[in-house]
Design a protein around this motif. Structure first.
Motif, PDB file in Angstrom:
ATOM      1  N   HIS A 197      82.480 -43.543 -42.856  1.00 15.05           N
ATOM      2  CA  HIS A 197      82.803 -43.452 -44.284  1.00 15.05           C
ATOM      3  C   HIS A 197      82.432 -44.715 -45.065  1.00 15.05           C
ATOM      4  O   HIS A 197      82.693 -44.808 -46.258  1.00 15.05           O
ATOM      5  N   LYS A 198      81.831 -45.664 -44.364  1.00 17.75           N
ATOM      6  CA  LYS A 198      81.402 -46.908 -44.990  1.00 17.75           C
ATOM      7  C   LYS A 198      79.892 -47.010 -44.804  1.00 17.75           C
ATOM      8  O   LYS A 198      79.387 -46.894 -43.688  1.00 17.75           O
ATOM      9  N   LYS A 199      79.167 -47.231 -45.893  1.00 13.06           N
ATOM     10  CA  LYS A 199      77.712 -47.313 -45.833  1.00 13.06           C
ATOM     11  C   LYS A 199      77.278 -48.640 -45.217  1.00 13.06           C
ATOM     12  O   LYS A 199      78.077 -49.567 -45.103  1.00 13.06           O
ATOM     13  N   GLU A 200      75.994 -48.724 -44.854  1.00  7.89           N
ATOM     14  CA  GLU A 200      75.461 -49.941 -44.230  1.00  7.89           C
ATOM     15  C   GLU A 200      75.580 -51.158 -45.138  1.00  7.89           C
ATOM     16  O   GLU A 200      75.757 -52.271 -44.664  1.00  7.89           O
ATOM     17  N   ASP A 201      75.497 -50.931 -46.447  1.00 11.44           N
ATOM     18  CA  ASP A 201      75.596 -52.051 -47.385  1.00 11.44           C
ATOM     19  C   ASP A 201      77.041 -52.489 -47.629  1.00 11.44           C
ATOM     20  O   ASP A 201      77.303 -53.392 -48.418  1.00 11.44           O
ATOM     21  N   GLY A 202      77.994 -51.835 -46.972  1.00 10.14           N
ATOM     22  CA  GLY A 202      79.400 -52.209 -47.092  1.00 10.14           C
ATOM     23  C   GLY A 202      80.168 -51.416 -48.133  1.00 10.14           C
ATOM     24  O   GLY A 202      81.390 -51.508 -48.208  1.00 10.14           O
ATOM     25  N   SER A 203      79.460 -50.604 -48.931  1.00 11.49           N
ATOM     26  CA  SER A 203      80.151 -49.779 -49.928  1.00 11.49           C
ATOM     27  C   SER A 203      80.687 -48.513 -49.242  1.00 11.49           C
ATOM     28  O   SER A 203      80.309 -48.183 -48.120  1.00 11.49           O
ATOM     29  N   TYR A 204      81.545 -47.820 -49.950  1.00 10.92           N
ATOM     30  CA  TYR A 204      82.176 -46.615 -49.400  1.00 10.92           C
ATOM     31  C   TYR A 204      81.538 -45.373 -50.012  1.00 10.92           C
ATOM     32  O   TYR A 204      80.928 -45.439 -51.077  1.00 10.92           O
ATOM     33  N   VAL A 205      81.719 -44.231 -49.347  1.00  7.47           N
ATOM     34  CA  VAL A 205      81.099 -42.998 -49.824  1.00  7.47           C
ATOM     35  C   VAL A 205      81.670 -42.560 -51.170  1.00  7.47           C
ATOM     36  O   VAL A 205      80.972 -41.949 -51.967  1.00  7.47           O
ATOM     37  N   ASN A 206      82.943 -42.838 -51.431  1.00  5.63           N
ATOM     38  CA  ASN A 206      83.549 -42.614 -52.740  1.00  5.63           C
ATOM     39  C   ASN A 206      84.865 -43.384 -52.829  1.00  5.63           C
ATOM     40  O   ASN A 206      85.262 -44.058 -51.868  1.00  5.63           O
ATOM     41  N   GLU A 207      85.534 -43.292 -53.944  1.00  8.95           N
ATOM     42  CA  GLU A 207      86.757 -44.082 -54.171  1.00  8.95           C
ATOM     43  C   GLU A 207      87.896 -43.653 -53.255  1.00  8.95           C
ATOM     44  O   GLU A 207      88.673 -44.484 -52.789  1.00  8.95           O
ATOM     45  N   VAL A 208      88.018 -42.359 -52.998  1.00 12.68           N
ATOM     46  CA  VAL A 208      89.095 -41.876 -52.125  1.00 12.68           C
ATOM     47  C   VAL A 208      88.898 -42.434 -50.716  1.00 12.68           C
ATOM     48  O   VAL A 208      89.841 -42.919 -50.083  1.00 12.68           O
ATOM     49  N   ALA A 209      87.667 -42.384 -50.234  1.00 16.79           N
ATOM     50  CA  ALA A 209      87.362 -42.931 -48.908  1.00 16.79           C
ATOM     51  C   ALA A 209      87.616 -44.437 -48.876  1.00 16.79           C
ATOM     52  O   ALA A 209      88.105 -44.972 -47.878  1.00 16.79           O
ATOM     53  N   LYS A 210      87.313 -45.106 -49.976  1.00 13.79           N
ATOM     54  CA  LYS A 210      87.543 -46.551 -50.066  1.00 13.79           C
ATOM     55  C   LYS A 210      89.021 -46.871 -49.891  1.00 13.79           C
ATOM     56  O   LYS A 210      89.387 -47.778 -49.132  1.00 13.79           O
ATOM     57  N   GLU A 211      89.876 -46.119 -50.575  1.00 12.61           N
ATOM     58  CA  GLU A 211      91.328 -46.342 -50.470  1.00 12.61           C
ATOM     59  C   GLU A 211      91.808 -46.126 -49.033  1.00 12.61           C
ATOM     60  O   GLU A 211      92.574 -46.933 -48.501  1.00 12.61           O
ATOM     61  N   ILE A 212      91.354 -45.046 -48.410  1.00 11.74           N
ATOM     62  CA  ILE A 212      91.762 -44.745 -47.035  1.00 11.74           C
ATOM     63  C   ILE A 212      91.257 -45.817 -46.080  1.00 11.74           C
ATOM     64  O   ILE A 212      92.002 -46.301 -45.218  1.00 11.74           O
ATOM     65  N   CYS A 213      89.989 -46.204 -46.238  1.00 13.19           N
ATOM     66  CA  CYS A 213      89.415 -47.228 -45.349  1.00 13.19           C
ATOM     67  C   CYS A 213      90.133 -48.563 -45.507  1.00 13.19           C
ATOM     68  O   CYS A 213      90.358 -49.268 -44.517  1.00 13.19           O
ATOM     69  N   GLU A 214      90.479 -48.917 -46.729  1.00 11.09           N
ATOM     70  CA  GLU A 214      91.201 -50.177 -46.938  1.00 11.09           C
ATOM     71  C   GLU A 214      92.574 -50.144 -46.264  1.00 11.09           C
ATOM     72  O   GLU A 214      92.998 -51.130 -45.676  1.00 11.09           O
ATOM     73  N   LYS A 215      93.253 -48.996 -46.311  1.00  7.22           N
ATOM     74  CA  LYS A 215      94.548 -48.871 -45.629  1.00  7.22           C
ATOM     75  C   LYS A 215      94.363 -48.979 -44.120  1.00  7.22           C
ATOM     76  O   LYS A 215      95.154 -49.636 -43.435  1.00  7.22           O
ATOM     77  N   ILE A 216      93.308 -48.336 -43.601  1.00  7.31           N
ATOM     78  CA  ILE A 216      93.029 -48.406 -42.162  1.00  7.31           C
ATOM     79  C   ILE A 216      92.743 -49.845 -41.756  1.00  7.31           C
ATOM     80  O   ILE A 216      93.249 -50.327 -40.735  1.00  7.31           O
ATOM     81  N   GLU A 217      91.936 -50.545 -42.551  1.00 12.32           N
ATOM     82  CA  GLU A 217      91.593 -51.931 -42.246  1.00 12.32           C
ATOM     83  C   GLU A 217      92.808 -52.818 -42.226  1.00 12.32           C
ATOM     84  O   GLU A 217      92.918 -53.740 -41.408  1.00 12.32           O
ATOM     85  N   LEU A 218      93.779 -52.558 -43.115  1.00 11.33           N
ATOM     86  CA  LEU A 218      95.022 -53.337 -43.119  1.00 11.33           C
ATOM     87  C   LEU A 218      95.813 -53.124 -41.828  1.00 11.33           C
ATOM     88  O   LEU A 218      96.346 -54.057 -41.243  1.00 11.33           O
TER      89      LEU A 218
END
Length: 190
Positions: A166-187
């Motif tokens: 769900h995270k692109k090679e450049d470090g961006s996320y596929v969309n904002e919802v995925a970004k929120e989920i990925c940030e929670k997972i990373e925490l």
């Protein structure tokens, strides 16, 4: 399918060598030769797995392709011919060109069935809820997990696998919802 794969061949006397093999060459291997297929704890991995599965993959692709096309065609036919004002018998009498009357009758019965209507409505609701695409492509998670294990030297967990898809090679996320989920997972992971 004639993809060439460089893979390990194991001989009955125990020797192992690397050899380029085509799908069409598999049948011509000597009785002494065996293709080495590696497994993780769930499924086959590596190039040999793809080589040996090529025929079934091609067959499955053709069947799925035909199925999707026929499914899309059926839906277009239904959308074109369905009128909620018409009775069941009038719908059945309005047989589209190229379809036999008995097949159309069965299809109309299927589409007018309460279970089918309920399922169609539920599927439409489910599709509306699918808001998170992934970048995993057609590679199976089993294969991706095995590749990640080789790179990192340890088996990745579900969280790591989710982040990778769900995270692109450049470090961006596929969309904002995925970004929120990925940030929670990373925490949680860190």
């Amino acid at each position: 399918m004639n993809a060439v794969v460089e893979d390990r061949i194991k001989y009955s006397h125990g020797a192992v060598k690397t050899k380029q093999v085509k799908v069409s060459d598999i049948i011509n291997l000597s009785s002494e030769e065996r293709i080495v297929v590696e497994f993780d704890d769930v499924a086959p991995i590596g190039e040999a797995q793809g080589l040996l599965a090529a025929e079934s993959i091609a067959r499955r692709y053709v069947y799925n392709s035909i199925s999707k096309k026929w499914g899309a065609r059926r839906i277009k036919l239904w959308d074109k011919t369905f009128d909620p004002v018409l009775s069941r018998s009038k719908l059945m009498a309005n047989v589209p060109k190229g379809i036999s009357k008995d097949q159309w009758t069965c299809y109309v019965d299927y589409r007018l069935d309460k279970k089918t209507k309920k399922m169609c409505n539920q599927n439409a609701e489910n599709r509306k809820k699918q808001t998170i695409p992934h970048i995993g492509g057609s590679k199976s998670n089993t294969r991706r997990r095995a590749e990640m294990m080789v790179e990192a030297g340890k088996k990745p967990g579900r969280a790591t696998l989710y982040l990778a898809t769900h995270k692109k090679e450049d470090g961006s996320y596929v969309n904002e919802v995925a970004k929120e989920i990925c940030e929670k997972i990373e925490l949680v992971v860190s």
